[in-house]
Design an enzyme around this catalytic site. Structure first.
Site, PDB file in Angstrom:
ATOM      1  N   ARG A  88      38.702  48.196  40.189  1.00 59.17           N
ATOM      2  CA  ARG A  88      37.652  49.205  39.965  1.00 59.17           C
ATOM      3  C   ARG A  88      37.256  49.784  41.330  1.00 59.17           C
ATOM      4  NH1 ARG A  88      32.816  47.569  36.107  1.00 59.17           N
ATOM      5  NH2 ARG A  88      32.683  49.833  35.851  1.00 59.17           N
ATOM      6  N   ASP A 236      25.718  49.906  42.931  1.00 64.98           N
ATOM      7  CA  ASP A 236      27.136  49.558  43.106  1.00 64.98           C
ATOM      8  C   ASP A 236      27.621  49.829  44.514  1.00 64.98           C
ATOM      9  OD1 ASP A 236      26.895  49.953  40.045  1.00 64.98           O
ATOM     10  OD2 ASP A 236      28.741  48.827  40.415  1.00 64.98           O
ATOM     11  N   LYS A 247      24.996  52.894  37.751  1.00 62.73           N
ATOM     12  CA  LYS A 247      25.452  53.254  36.403  1.00 62.73           C
ATOM     13  C   LYS A 247      25.075  54.689  36.033  1.00 62.73           C
ATOM     14  CE  LYS A 247      27.528  51.452  34.304  1.00 62.73           C
ATOM     15  NZ  LYS A 247      28.976  51.787  34.330  1.00 62.73           N
TER      16      LYS A 247
HETATM   17  O1  MRU Z   1      30.093  49.342  34.858  1.00 63.12           O
HETATM   18  P1  MRU Z   1      29.249  48.166  35.219  1.00 63.12           P
HETATM   19  O2  MRU Z   1      28.643  47.473  34.037  1.00 63.12           O
HETATM   20  O3  MRU Z   1      29.982  47.209  36.143  1.00 63.12           O
HETATM   21  O4  MRU Z   1      28.056  48.779  36.059  1.00 63.12           O
HETATM   22  C1  MRU Z   1      27.059  47.936  36.540  1.00 63.12           C
HETATM   23  C2  MRU Z   1      25.962  48.628  37.240  1.00 63.12           C
HETATM   24  O5  MRU Z   1      25.954  49.823  37.395  1.00 63.12           O
HETATM   25  C3  MRU Z   1      24.893  47.756  37.828  1.00 63.12           C
HETATM   26  O6  MRU Z   1      23.661  48.389  37.809  1.00 63.12           O
HETATM   27  C4  MRU Z   1      25.262  47.436  39.288  1.00 63.12           C
HETATM   28  O7  MRU Z   1      26.570  46.955  39.378  1.00 63.12           O
HETATM   29  C5  MRU Z   1      24.337  46.430  39.872  1.00 63.12           C
HETATM   30  S1  MRU Z   1      24.519  44.829  39.163  1.00 63.12           S
HETATM   31  C6  MRU Z   1      23.487  43.759  39.961  1.00 63.12           C
END
Ligand code: MRU
Length: 345
Positions: A88, A236, A247
């Protein structure tokens, strides 16, 4: 709280988050390719959790065959690392964890293959254990910003499930709840993957933290009625100037916060900062399969033939962020200088 992932007898067990909340099933990962697919296909998700899984993925790689010498092992690990980071693109913690393992591998120059394997396991364990401690510090730092009886809104899942444990944004909510500061949490369902509906509301119910589930398009309405005191989300990747990828939908919430004069907080460990990029425009946004938009739970909800788009993340500019809460301290009105000061770099 059930464990997001754990290593036992040289096998990595990963909780399959795609099945939550209906089923608690662990996927057994015996090699780094198994870990790669768990990350790519979202069995494990959330930036810190992906990093922790990748660290163990490197350890599993070191067990995959008989290595004739140290060079043979190092070459194999080099390839495994490249493979794992390709799972990813947006969450920096994935790259950070692999780099951390790569560093101990490069620095190791004794002759014994078995010793290097033990060093890799120790480092992967450290990444796991430190993540929980860091999240608890984030929780303490963030809880101080909140008033008693706060009603907060959160988006996606930045909880124990997105980390090795405790969580970042939900970590702040957990700590604040223990201090009697949380009245209610509004949980965005978080289309299209429904991390809020499936995961965050499940975590909060388990902890008996009062919560209410809303669809993403209700956030503005509730803000306009004055019931929301603050928003807290995870991250992220955070650029050097504080622009934050999180997200999809996070940016819209931050804009709504600005308009409604509501504080917008980001909670993240220092490992989520990418100081090599000046601003959020340079963050690579993952586009996922459009079926994740046209289907819910394997059931088609849109007509056959319609095109759909699925950017999994968006970038919130730093000037919409009230503060970034890290384990090293709180960065108010984030800027390049303030970030460097708090992170001590
Ligand atoms: O696609 P995902 O479910 O991996 O996205 C997760 C998020 O956007 C979270 O908010 C982010 O990774 C922070 S997790 C502590």
């Amino acid at each position: 709280m059930v464990k997001t992932l754990y290593l036992k007898n040289n096998v990595l067990k990963i909780l399959d988050q795609r099945l939550l909340p209906s089923k608690i099933i662990y996927i057994v990962c015996r090699n780094h390719k198994d870990v790669y697919y768990c990350i790519k296909d979202m069995a494990v998700r959330g930036a810190p959790a992906i990093g922790v899984a990748a660290g163990y993925g490197m350890y599993l790689a070191s067990l995959e065959k008989e290595f004739k010498d140290l060079k043979d092992l190092k070459d194999y690990l080099g390839k495994a690392g490249k493979y794992l980071v390709s799972a990813r693109p947006t969450a920096i913690n994935l790259f950070w964890a692999i780099e951390r393992i790569n560093k101990v591998v490069q620095l190791f120059n004794d002759s014994l293959v078995q010793e290097l394997i033990a060093v890799i396991k120790t480092e992967a364990d450290k990444i796991y254990q430190e993540d929980i401690l860091i999240n608890k510090k984030i929780g303490e730092n963030g809880a101080k910003l909140l008033r008693k009886n706060s009603t907060l809104l959160t988006h996606c899942n930045a909880g124990a499930l997105a980390t090795a444990g405790w969580g970042t944004a939900l970590g702040v909510i957990r700590t604040a709840h223990k201090k009697g500061k949380i009245k209610l949490v509004y949980v965005d369902e978080t289309r299209p993957y429904l991390q809020g509906a499936r995961l965050t509301s499940w975590e909060l119910l388990q902890e008996k933290i009062p919560c209410v589930l809303i669809t993403d398009n209700m956030a503005g309405y509730f803000m306009s009625t004055g019931v929301i005191d603050g928003v807290i989300v995870g991250a992220d990747r955070i650029a050097a100037n504080g622009d934050t990828a999180n997200k999809i939908g996070t940016y819209s919430i931050a804009v709504l916060c600005k308009y409604n004069n509501i504080p917008f907080y980001v909670a993240a460990p220092s490992s989520t900062f990418d100081l090599t990029i000046s601003d959020g425009k340079k963050i690579k946004i993952e586009y996922r399969n459009s079926d994740e938009v046209t289907f819910i739970n394997k059931k088609r909800i849109a007509p056959v033939g319609v095109k759909a788009l699925h950017p999994a993340f968006d970038v919130t500019p730093h000037n919409l962020i009230t503060a970034i809460i890290t384990e090293k301290g709180v960065i108010k009105n984030p800027s390049k200088e303030r970030i460097k000061k708090i992170l001590g770099v």
